[in-house]
Write a protein that holds these residues in place. Structure first.
Motif, PDB file in Angstrom:
ATOM      1  N   ALA A   9      -0.678  -6.467   7.152  1.00 39.21           N
ATOM      2  CA  ALA A   9      -1.052  -7.648   6.387  1.00 39.21           C
ATOM      3  C   ALA A   9      -0.115  -7.963   5.266  1.00 39.21           C
ATOM      4  N   ARG A  10       0.722  -8.852   5.582  1.00 41.78           N
ATOM      5  CA  ARG A  10       1.843  -9.166   4.756  1.00 41.78           C
ATOM      6  C   ARG A  10       1.666 -10.312   3.582  1.00 41.78           C
ATOM      7  N   VAL A  11       1.622  -9.880   2.411  1.00 42.61           N
ATOM      8  CA  VAL A  11       1.714 -10.929   1.232  1.00 42.61           C
ATOM      9  C   VAL A  11       2.748 -11.850   1.512  1.00 42.61           C
ATOM     10  N   ALA A  12       2.818 -13.056   1.782  1.00 43.73           N
ATOM     11  CA  ALA A  12       3.819 -13.942   1.814  1.00 43.73           C
ATOM     12  C   ALA A  12       3.919 -14.974   0.706  1.00 43.73           C
ATOM     13  N   ARG A  61      11.458  10.244   0.828  1.00 39.16           N
ATOM     14  CA  ARG A  61      11.852   9.837  -0.593  1.00 39.16           C
ATOM     15  C   ARG A  61      11.262  10.728  -1.547  1.00 39.16           C
ATOM     16  N   ALA A  62      10.593  10.164  -2.404  1.00 37.45           N
ATOM     17  CA  ALA A  62      10.112  10.925  -3.670  1.00 37.45           C
ATOM     18  C   ALA A  62       9.284  12.112  -3.280  1.00 37.45           C
ATOM     19  N   ALA A  63       9.723  13.045  -3.893  1.00 35.67           N
ATOM     20  CA  ALA A  63       8.598  14.419  -3.971  1.00 35.67           C
ATOM     21  C   ALA A  63       8.332  14.884  -5.114  1.00 35.67           C
ATOM     22  N   LEU A  70       4.000  -6.894 -11.827  1.00 36.43           N
ATOM     23  CA  LEU A  70       4.726  -6.213 -10.949  1.00 36.43           C
ATOM     24  C   LEU A  70       4.814  -4.578 -11.566  1.00 36.43           C
ATOM     25  N   ALA A  71       4.548  -3.810 -10.362  1.00 31.86           N
ATOM     26  CA  ALA A  71       4.534  -2.407 -10.840  1.00 31.86           C
ATOM     27  C   ALA A  71       5.240  -1.531  -9.694  1.00 31.86           C
ATOM     28  N   GLY A  72       5.791  -0.368 -10.262  1.00 32.24           N
ATOM     29  CA  GLY A  72       6.614   0.405  -9.391  1.00 32.24           C
ATOM     30  C   GLY A  72       8.061  -0.280  -8.926  1.00 32.24           C
ATOM     31  N   ASN A 118      18.248   5.368  -9.537  1.00 31.86           N
ATOM     32  CA  ASN A 118      18.864   6.429  -8.570  1.00 31.86           C
ATOM     33  C   ASN A 118      17.860   7.421  -8.593  1.00 31.86           C
ATOM     34  N   PRO A 119      17.795   8.206  -7.406  1.00 35.07           N
ATOM     35  CA  PRO A 119      16.530   9.336  -7.649  1.00 35.07           C
ATOM     36  C   PRO A 119      17.052  10.585  -8.367  1.00 35.07           C
ATOM     37  N   LEU A 120      18.135  10.806  -9.021  1.00 31.77           N
ATOM     38  CA  LEU A 120      18.508  11.951  -9.861  1.00 31.77           C
ATOM     39  C   LEU A 120      17.919  12.208 -10.963  1.00 31.77           C
ATOM     40  N   CYS A 172       3.010  -4.598  -5.800  1.00 29.88           N
ATOM     41  CA  CYS A 172       3.547  -3.046  -5.720  1.00 29.88           C
ATOM     42  C   CYS A 172       4.105  -3.095  -4.213  1.00 29.88           C
ATOM     43  N   ASP A 173       5.083  -4.147  -4.054  1.00 33.23           N
ATOM     44  CA  ASP A 173       5.626  -4.440  -2.543  1.00 33.23           C
ATOM     45  C   ASP A 173       7.130  -4.082  -2.768  1.00 33.23           C
ATOM     46  N   GLY A 174       7.550  -2.901  -3.486  1.00 35.01           N
ATOM     47  CA  GLY A 174       8.606  -2.267  -3.443  1.00 35.01           C
ATOM     48  C   GLY A 174       9.838  -2.956  -3.900  1.00 35.01           C
ATOM     49  N   GLY A 175      11.089  -2.745  -3.851  1.00 32.28           N
ATOM     50  CA  GLY A 175      12.301  -3.123  -4.502  1.00 32.28           C
ATOM     51  C   GLY A 175      12.785  -4.550  -3.935  1.00 32.28           C
ATOM     52  N   GLY A 211       0.858  -1.252   0.014  1.00 37.05           N
ATOM     53  CA  GLY A 211       0.067  -0.107  -0.075  1.00 37.05           C
ATOM     54  C   GLY A 211       0.814   1.364   0.080  1.00 37.05           C
ATOM     55  N   GLY A 212       1.858   1.245  -0.568  1.00 36.36           N
ATOM     56  CA  GLY A 212       2.699   2.299  -1.062  1.00 36.36           C
ATOM     57  C   GLY A 212       2.023   3.190  -1.853  1.00 36.36           C
ATOM     58  N   PRO A 213       2.571   4.171  -2.291  1.00 37.46           N
ATOM     59  CA  PRO A 213       1.966   5.227  -3.670  1.00 37.46           C
ATOM     60  C   PRO A 213       1.544   4.314  -4.757  1.00 37.46           C
ATOM     61  N   VAL A 214       2.366   3.423  -5.272  1.00 35.97           N
ATOM     62  CA  VAL A 214       1.942   2.811  -6.475  1.00 35.97           C
ATOM     63  C   VAL A 214       0.884   1.779  -6.246  1.00 35.97           C
ATOM     64  N   VAL A 261      -6.360  -4.205  -0.928  1.00 30.39           N
ATOM     65  CA  VAL A 261      -4.694  -4.099  -1.032  1.00 30.39           C
ATOM     66  C   VAL A 261      -4.354  -4.458   0.580  1.00 30.39           C
ATOM     67  N   PHE A 262      -3.215  -5.382   0.506  1.00 30.20           N
ATOM     68  CA  PHE A 262      -2.551  -5.877   1.613  1.00 30.20           C
ATOM     69  C   PHE A 262      -1.211  -4.892   1.976  1.00 30.20           C
ATOM     70  N   GLU A 263      -1.197  -4.343   2.933  1.00 28.95           N
ATOM     71  CA  GLU A 263       0.210  -3.535   3.392  1.00 28.95           C
ATOM     72  C   GLU A 263       0.677  -4.107   4.494  1.00 28.95           C
TER      73      GLU A 263
HETATM   74  C1  LIG Z   1      16.027   9.445  -1.588  1.00 25.30           C
HETATM   75  C2  LIG Z   1      14.974   9.170  -2.664  1.00 25.30           C
HETATM   76  C3  LIG Z   1      14.403  10.099  -3.264  1.00 25.30           C
HETATM   77  C4  LIG Z   1      13.354   9.828  -4.355  1.00 25.30           C
HETATM   78  N1  LIG Z   1      12.776  10.900  -5.055  1.00 25.30           N
HETATM   79  C5  LIG Z   1      12.268  10.582  -6.018  1.00 25.30           C
HETATM   80  C6  LIG Z   1      11.317  11.562  -6.773  1.00 25.30           C
HETATM   81  O1  LIG Z   1      11.571  12.947  -6.428  1.00 25.30           O
HETATM   82  N2  LIG Z   1      10.519  11.246  -7.807  1.00 25.30           N
HETATM   83  C7  LIG Z   1      10.474   9.840  -8.069  1.00 25.30           C
HETATM   84  O2  LIG Z   1       9.535   9.732  -9.012  1.00 25.30           O
HETATM   85  N3  LIG Z   1      10.856   8.904  -7.435  1.00 25.30           N
HETATM   86  C8  LIG Z   1      11.675   9.217  -6.203  1.00 25.30           C
HETATM   87  N4  LIG Z   1      12.337   8.193  -5.564  1.00 25.30           N
HETATM   88  C9  LIG Z   1      11.667   6.793  -5.695  1.00 25.30           C
HETATM   89  C10 LIG Z   1      10.723   6.453  -5.056  1.00 25.30           C
HETATM   90  O3  LIG Z   1      10.725   6.702  -3.625  1.00 25.30           O
HETATM   91  C11 LIG Z   1      10.196   4.899  -5.251  1.00 25.30           C
HETATM   92  O4  LIG Z   1      10.089   4.743  -6.682  1.00 25.30           O
HETATM   93  C12 LIG Z   1       8.611   4.662  -4.694  1.00 25.30           C
HETATM   94  O5  LIG Z   1       8.634   4.741  -3.195  1.00 25.30           O
HETATM   95  C13 LIG Z   1       8.170   3.694  -5.330  1.00 25.30           C
HETATM   96  O6  LIG Z   1       6.695   3.500  -4.892  1.00 25.30           O
HETATM   97  P1  LIG Z   1       6.227   1.960  -4.652  1.00 25.30           P
HETATM   98  O7  LIG Z   1       4.829   2.032  -4.123  1.00 25.30           O
HETATM   99  O8  LIG Z   1       6.446   1.006  -5.714  1.00 25.30           O
HETATM  100  O9  LIG Z   1       7.223   1.268  -3.624  1.00 25.30           O
HETATM  101  P2  LIG Z   1       7.498   1.609  -1.888  1.00 25.30           P
HETATM  102  O10 LIG Z   1       7.324   3.073  -1.856  1.00 25.30           O
HETATM  103  O11 LIG Z   1       8.552   0.839  -1.586  1.00 25.30           O
HETATM  104  O12 LIG Z   1       6.041   0.804  -1.453  1.00 25.30           O
HETATM  105  C14 LIG Z   1       6.024  -0.546  -1.310  1.00 25.30           C
HETATM  106  C15 LIG Z   1       4.886  -0.975  -0.048  1.00 25.30           C
HETATM  107  O13 LIG Z   1       4.812  -2.354  -0.065  1.00 25.30           O
HETATM  108  C16 LIG Z   1       4.892  -2.683   1.308  1.00 25.30           C
HETATM  109  N5  LIG Z   1       5.375  -4.215   1.306  1.00 25.30           N
HETATM  110  C17 LIG Z   1       6.502  -4.426   1.138  1.00 25.30           C
HETATM  111  N6  LIG Z   1       6.602  -6.048   1.169  1.00 25.30           N
HETATM  112  C18 LIG Z   1       5.326  -6.361   1.380  1.00 25.30           C
HETATM  113  C19 LIG Z   1       4.571  -7.475   1.351  1.00 25.30           C
HETATM  114  N7  LIG Z   1       5.230  -8.580   1.099  1.00 25.30           N
HETATM  115  N8  LIG Z   1       3.177  -7.420   1.481  1.00 25.30           N
HETATM  116  C20 LIG Z   1       2.319  -6.179   1.533  1.00 25.30           C
HETATM  117  N9  LIG Z   1       3.227  -5.363   1.632  1.00 25.30           N
HETATM  118  C21 LIG Z   1       4.507  -5.179   1.391  1.00 25.30           C
HETATM  119  C22 LIG Z   1       5.961  -1.792   1.921  1.00 25.30           C
HETATM  120  O14 LIG Z   1       5.591  -1.760   3.309  1.00 25.30           O
HETATM  121  C23 LIG Z   1       5.451  -0.425   1.302  1.00 25.30           C
HETATM  122  O15 LIG Z   1       4.463   0.332   2.040  1.00 25.30           O
HETATM  123  C24 LIG Z   1      13.191   8.499  -4.666  1.00 25.30           C
HETATM  124  C25 LIG Z   1      13.606   7.675  -3.620  1.00 25.30           C
HETATM  125  C26 LIG Z   1      14.573   7.764  -2.849  1.00 25.30           C
HETATM  126  C27 LIG Z   1      15.402   6.797  -1.959  1.00 25.30           C
END
Ligand SMILES: Cc1cc2nc3c(=O)[nH]c(=O)nc-3n(C[C@H](O)[C@H](O)[C@H](O)COP(=O)(O)OP(=O)(O)OC[C@H]3O[C@@H](n4cnc5c(N)ncnc54)[C@H](O)[C@@H]3O)c2cc1C
Length: 403
Positions: A131-134, A44-46, A290-292, A299-301, A164-167, A12-15, A32-34
């Motif tokens: 709620a963690r997807v395992a 992080r992102a702004a 997969l998304a996000g 890198n964030p530059l 959408c569970d991040g890197g 439940g991050g932004p994506v 959604v399960f976060e």
């Molecule tokens: C310093 C910095 C600056 C940045 N600046 C920018 C910027 O200005 N513009 C830009 O476009 N991008 C920027 N980024 C990149 C941006 O932060 C990421 O691309 C963004 O967070 C991706 O969102 P997301 O929802 O895919 O992943 P995340 O934000 O990582 O969210 C993933 C979510 O999934 C949850 N999760 C993880 N595993 C599980 C699981 N098994 N089950 C359920 N939930 C789970 C996590 O708790 C989290 O809430 C920056 C990154 C950094 C580090």
């Protein structure tokens, strides 16, 4: 009209939140399960680019993003030592290309939070924290997802799953999809201060400082109280541990070296991030997508990672909607991987790698050439516009559109 099985979203991050809202608005049931108890508010992102502001406008979110953020039409690149402005770009030149010829600096936790609030208005949408997807198992007509909560482990059946569970994505790992690319040896240190750089940098709140020894970047955000915060981003030094980089003395020294001032800097957050350039070998396997950041990290530059992830989310929600309503055959879903993957390499990986290389360039002759090229681009109206169409991801969106 729809299968009673919801689309399941891991994360439940932004994506994840945007994907859920884009599906819910089409009447598609979504869960959604976060894993965490709340939205992650680490800095992080702004930077939210024009192409993304267009999308957020379609989702009814742009007014709030602008209200809670900061409009910035320009960005500047400087030489750090001696401090000298190399070039300024102005998104204002895109006034005929977009309704939003600027970026909005709006912190990602605000975007996630406001999106989740909107999601709650849809009875067919739900969002569970803690709620963690395992794990997952795929069948021909459904995907079963194992969700761990304090009350135990549950299996939820969905029509599709979006990771959408991040890197460190569990979904990507469960699908056995490679995360191809590399990790930079240095980490990025983000120091957030209430000290105002307005007197020197108030005219432009997005600044990059090239330097052979220690490049850095300086951005303004509004902060939760709207009073303004500045973030200074540095690479860690070779051999420097996280503890050393985060040490109060080192933090003060780094900031003073960058911008000497009387007295200590009031530092409200200090964060260290590993930095990668990686793209998943596939963005889809069967009924799972997969998304996000689960699909790509960079890198964030340039501020591109989350922007591109939001584009993933809405493009996928649109395709799923068409297929689930029977307006398009199931094979249409193949286009998600076929288009988004190469687009990420071309627009996000290439640009962010080039941005970093330019800032850290050590060879004076190459720096000179790079600076001259940037200045020539900014001085030529057509080249200036072309550069910003790419930097704002407008080009990527236009290219992504089916012929
Ligand atoms: C310093 C910095 C600056 C940045 N600046 C920018 C910027 O200005 N513009 C830009 O476009 N991008 C920027 N980024 C990149 C941006 O932060 C990421 O691309 C963004 O967070 C991706 O969102 P997301 O929802 O895919 O992943 P995340 O934000 O990582 O969210 C993933 C979510 O999934 C949850 N999760 C993880 N595993 C599980 C699981 N098994 N089950 C359920 N939930 C789970 C996590 O708790 C989290 O809430 C920056 C990154 C950094 C580090």
């Amino acid at each position: 009209m729809f299968s009673p099985r919801p689309v399941i979203i891991a994360g439940g991050g932004p994506v994840g939140a945007i994907a859920a809202l884009a599906l819910a608005r089409q009447g598609i049931p979504v869960q959604v399960f976060e894993a965490e108890a709340r939205v992650n508010d680490n800095p992080r992102a702004a930077t939210t680019h024009a192409a993304t502001l267009e999308i957020l406008n379609d989702l009814g979110l742009v007014d709030e993003v602008i209200r809670r953020g900061l409009i910035e039409p320009k960005f500047r690149t400087w030489n750090r030592e001696p401090r000298q402005l190399i070039v300024e770009f102005d998104f204002g030149v895109l006034k005929d290309d977009t309704r939003f010829p600027y970026v909005v600096q709006c912190e990602q936790h605000k975007l996630a939070t406001m999106t989740i609030e909107r999601l709650r208005q849809f009875p067919h949408a739900s969002m569970a924290f803690n709620a963690r997807v395992a794990d997952l198992v795929q069948f021909e007509e459904r995907v079963d997802v194992k969700v761990e909560t304090a009350a135990g482990v549950h299996t939820i059946s969905g029509s599709y799953l979006i990771g959408c569970d991040g890197g460190r994505s569990t979904v990507r790992k469960a699908l056995d999809i490679e995360f191809e690319g590399y990790t930079h040896p240095e980490r990025f240190l983000v120091l957030t201060t209430t000290f105002s750089f307005d007197t020197t940098y108030g005219e432009c709140s997005r600044n990059y400082f090239a330097d052979a020894n220690e490049w850095c970047a300086l951005f303004k955000v509004t902060g939760d109280d709207g009073n303004g915060l500045w973030r200074v981003l540095f690479p860690t030094r070779s051999g420097e541990t996280d503890a050393q980089a985060l040490d109060e003395g080192t933090v003060q020294q780094r900031l003073q070296n960058f911008f000497p001032k009387a007295g200590d800097y009031p530092v409200v957050h200090r964060n260290i991030y590993n930095v990668h350039q990686r793209v998943a070998a596939a963005f889809r396997k069967g009924r799972a997508f997969l998304a996000g950041d689960s699909a790509h990290v960079n890198n964030p530059l340039g501020g591109l990672g989350l922007n591109f992830g939001i584009h993933d989310a809405v493009e996928l929600a649109d395709l799923l909607g068409k297929v689930m309503r029977g307006e398009a055959p199931a094979e249409t879903l193949d286009s998600y991987d076929l288009r988004r993957r190469p687009l990420n390499v071309e627009y996000v990986q290439q640009q962010t790698i080039a941005n970093k290389k330019r800032l850290e360039e050590k060879d004076p002759a190459v720096r000179e050439r790079n600076n001259a090229a940037l200045q020539a681009t900014a001085a030529d109206p057509a080249a200036h516009r072309a550069y910003l169409l790419r930097a704002s991801l407008i080009d990527a969106v236009r290219k992504a559109k089916p012929a």
